[in-house]
Design an enzyme around this catalytic site. Structure first.
Site, mmCIF file in Angstrom:
data_model
loop_
_atom_site.group_PDB
_atom_site.id
_atom_site.type_symbol
_atom_site.label_atom_id
_atom_site.label_comp_id
_atom_site.label_asym_id
_atom_site.label_seq_id
_atom_site.Cartn_x
_atom_site.Cartn_y
_atom_site.Cartn_z
ATOM 1 N N ASN A 27 38.786 36.652 40.191
ATOM 2 C CA ASN A 27 38.082 34.463 39.870
ATOM 3 C C ASN A 27 39.411 34.472 40.026
ATOM 4 O O ASN A 27 40.491 34.784 39.506
ATOM 5 C CB ASN A 27 37.501 35.356 38.960
ATOM 6 C CG ASN A 27 38.370 32.621 38.356
ATOM 7 O OD1 ASN A 27 38.139 32.108 39.560
ATOM 8 N ND2 ASN A 27 37.863 32.700 37.878
ATOM 9 N N TRP A 28 40.352 33.920 41.243
ATOM 10 C CA TRP A 28 41.602 33.894 42.195
ATOM 11 C C TRP A 28 41.913 32.291 41.107
ATOM 12 O O TRP A 28 43.109 32.392 41.244
ATOM 13 C CB TRP A 28 41.450 34.255 43.374
ATOM 14 C CG TRP A 28 41.013 34.957 44.233
ATOM 15 C CD1 TRP A 28 41.052 36.019 43.917
ATOM 16 C CD2 TRP A 28 41.245 35.359 45.621
ATOM 17 N NE1 TRP A 28 40.561 37.447 44.641
ATOM 18 C CE2 TRP A 28 40.844 36.114 45.584
ATOM 19 C CE3 TRP A 28 41.278 34.117 46.529
ATOM 20 C CZ2 TRP A 28 40.978 36.983 47.566
ATOM 21 C CZ3 TRP A 28 41.011 34.909 48.140
ATOM 22 C CH2 TRP A 28 40.375 36.484 48.395
ATOM 23 N N LYS A 29 41.202 32.045 40.472
ATOM 24 C CA LYS A 29 41.314 30.562 40.237
ATOM 25 C C LYS A 29 42.116 29.685 41.156
ATOM 26 O O LYS A 29 42.145 29.621 41.878
ATOM 27 C CB LYS A 29 42.517 31.172 38.777
ATOM 28 C CG LYS A 29 41.632 31.845 38.039
ATOM 29 C CD LYS A 29 41.927 31.947 36.253
ATOM 30 C CE LYS A 29 40.905 32.434 35.554
ATOM 31 N NZ LYS A 29 41.630 32.469 33.887
ATOM 32 N N HIS A 83 32.750 28.004 33.605
ATOM 33 C CA HIS A 83 33.893 28.708 32.995
ATOM 34 C C HIS A 83 34.855 28.196 31.632
ATOM 35 O O HIS A 83 35.236 27.016 32.458
ATOM 36 C CB HIS A 83 34.955 28.727 34.679
ATOM 37 C CG HIS A 83 36.208 30.465 33.820
ATOM 38 N ND1 HIS A 83 37.654 29.946 33.837
ATOM 39 C CD2 HIS A 83 36.199 31.372 34.390
ATOM 40 C CE1 HIS A 83 38.228 30.674 32.944
ATOM 41 N NE2 HIS A 83 37.329 31.410 34.041
ATOM 42 N N GLU A 98 37.621 27.244 31.641
ATOM 43 C CA GLU A 98 38.314 26.087 32.048
ATOM 44 C C GLU A 98 38.051 24.953 32.419
ATOM 45 O O GLU A 98 38.445 24.291 32.697
ATOM 46 C CB GLU A 98 39.416 26.684 33.113
ATOM 47 C CG GLU A 98 40.128 27.915 32.744
ATOM 48 C CD GLU A 98 40.794 29.435 33.299
ATOM 49 O OE1 GLU A 98 40.344 29.242 35.022
ATOM 50 O OE2 GLU A 98 41.353 30.358 33.027
ATOM 51 N N GLU A 122 33.577 36.077 28.307
ATOM 52 C CA GLU A 122 35.183 35.633 27.992
ATOM 53 C C GLU A 122 35.218 34.943 26.748
ATOM 54 O O GLU A 122 35.156 33.412 26.880
ATOM 55 C CB GLU A 122 35.473 34.310 29.754
ATOM 56 C CG GLU A 122 34.932 35.387 31.325
ATOM 57 C CD GLU A 122 36.027 34.990 31.625
ATOM 58 O OE1 GLU A 122 36.342 35.558 32.904
ATOM 59 O OE2 GLU A 122 35.314 33.569 31.797
ATOM 60 N N GLY A 150 44.040 35.040 30.061
ATOM 61 C CA GLY A 150 45.358 34.789 30.500
ATOM 62 C C GLY A 150 46.858 34.819 29.651
ATOM 63 O O GLY A 150 47.527 34.482 29.846
ATOM 64 N N SER A 174 41.506 39.692 30.265
ATOM 65 C CA SER A 174 42.727 39.829 29.785
ATOM 66 C C SER A 174 42.182 41.600 30.932
ATOM 67 O O SER A 174 43.256 42.255 30.114
ATOM 68 C CB SER A 174 43.579 40.214 29.196
ATOM 69 O OG SER A 174 44.435 38.383 29.080
ATOM 70 N N GLY A 202 41.318 37.704 36.392
ATOM 71 C CA GLY A 202 41.759 36.686 37.212
ATOM 72 C C GLY A 202 42.699 37.250 37.212
ATOM 73 O O GLY A 202 43.324 37.672 38.638
ATOM 74 N N GLY A 203 43.396 37.440 36.380
ATOM 75 C CA GLY A 203 45.273 37.535 37.102
ATOM 76 C C GLY A 203 44.906 39.053 37.398
ATOM 77 O O GLY A 203 45.977 38.755 38.905
HETATM 78 O O1 LIG Z 1 37.497 34.628 35.381
HETATM 79 C C1 LIG Z 1 38.456 34.900 34.958
HETATM 80 C C2 LIG Z 1 39.014 34.747 33.494
HETATM 81 O O2 LIG Z 1 39.359 33.559 32.648
HETATM 82 C C3 LIG Z 1 40.065 36.161 33.483
HETATM 83 O O3 LIG Z 1 40.999 35.920 33.051
HETATM 84 P P1 LIG Z 1 42.492 36.648 33.300
HETATM 85 O O4 LIG Z 1 41.672 37.942 33.526
HETATM 86 O O5 LIG Z 1 44.089 36.257 33.371
HETATM 87 O O6 LIG Z 1 42.133 36.989 31.139
#
Ligand SMILES: O=C[C@H](O)COP(=O)(O)O
Length: 258
Positions: A11-13, A101, A103, A173, A179, A219, A240-241
């Protein structure tokens, strides 16, 4: 480890423009070998504005990587300024769409009711929803993380027929692990993922529950993915990150080597 085919999704956000997206997917495609795709399904969830570029690259080079969106509208068309419909995503040959999600829940006040409408919108257009659930830190500290998460699962799947429910992907999650670098312990994540599977069995059947893939997200990195994937009810990761670093994401896809 489960017998379901793991889904590793990045998930690149709100990161990577369409030019950066092309370079990133090319790098992933170059690094991943055919044998990687035999054992794992690999997907990326770029921003909406990247999807046409990603589709062109995937189609043109016949890549095995799948892609999808990070959200969709509950509506199919009409006067909904700024929204993107499931039919638009389907036209771009998206496979997946993330729904609910944390967010979106946190910054856009998405409720379980809206999330449920979006799950149904995804299925109306042949998209597979990745239904995101998970608790905030205060909920975990109060010991209510399982009941909180199961309520989100039940709300998100409300009135969904079994033939759709068995194909849904659920991403557990814990919000406090997103994050932050704080990883939920693998056994703690397994506890909740097993409870999610139990809830699906209760809502549908053991057969449906056995088919549903449950990802962990929060994470995830190459250094912790193997332990997470060793859990019986965890069938992949929503990353994510770490998915923004192609080399790191490839290592996550190759979790069996870590
Ligand atoms: O969609 C992915 C998640 O929100 C995890 O994000 P993260 O891997 O940056 O903690």
């Amino acid at each position: 480890m489960s017998t379901r085919t793991p889904l590793m999704a990045g998930n690149w956000k709100m990161n990577l423009n369409h030019l950066e997206a092309i370079a990133h997917v090319q790098k992933l495609a170059f690094a991943l070998a055919d044998k990687d795709y035999e054992a794992v399904e690999v997907a990326v969830l770029p921003p909406f504005t990247d999807l046409r570029s990603v589709q062109t690259l995937v189609d043109g080079d016949k890549l095995k990587i799948k892609y999808g969106a990070q959200d969709l509208s509950a509506h199919d068309s009409g006067a909904y300024t700024g929204e993107i419909s499931g039919s638009m995503l389907a036209k771009l040959k998206c496979t997946y769409v993330a729904v609910g999600h944390s967010e979106r829940r946190q910054y856009h006040a998405e409720t379980d009711e809206l999330v449920n409408a979006k799950v149904k919108a995804a299925y109306r257009h042949g998209l597979t929803p990745i239904l995101c659930v998970g608790e905030e830190l205060d909920v975990r500290e109060a010991g209510n993380h399982v009941s909180h998460t199961l309520a989100q699962v039940e709300g998100g799947l409300k009135d969904l027929p079994a033939e759709q429910a068995e194909t849904v992907v659920i991403a557990y999650e814990p919000v406090w692990a997103i994050g932050t670098g704080k990883v939920c312990g693998a056994e703690d994540a397994q506890e909740v993922c097993a409870a999610i599977r139990g809830k699906i069995a209760e809502l549908y059947s053991q057969d449906v529950a056995a088919k549903v893939r449950i990802q962990y997200g929060g994470s995830v990195k190459s250094g912790n993915v193997a332990e997470i994937m060793a859990q019986a009810d965890i069938d992949g990761a929503l990353v994510g990150g770490a998915s923004l670093d192609a080399d790191e994401f490839v290592k996550i896809v190759r979790f069996r080597d870590q």
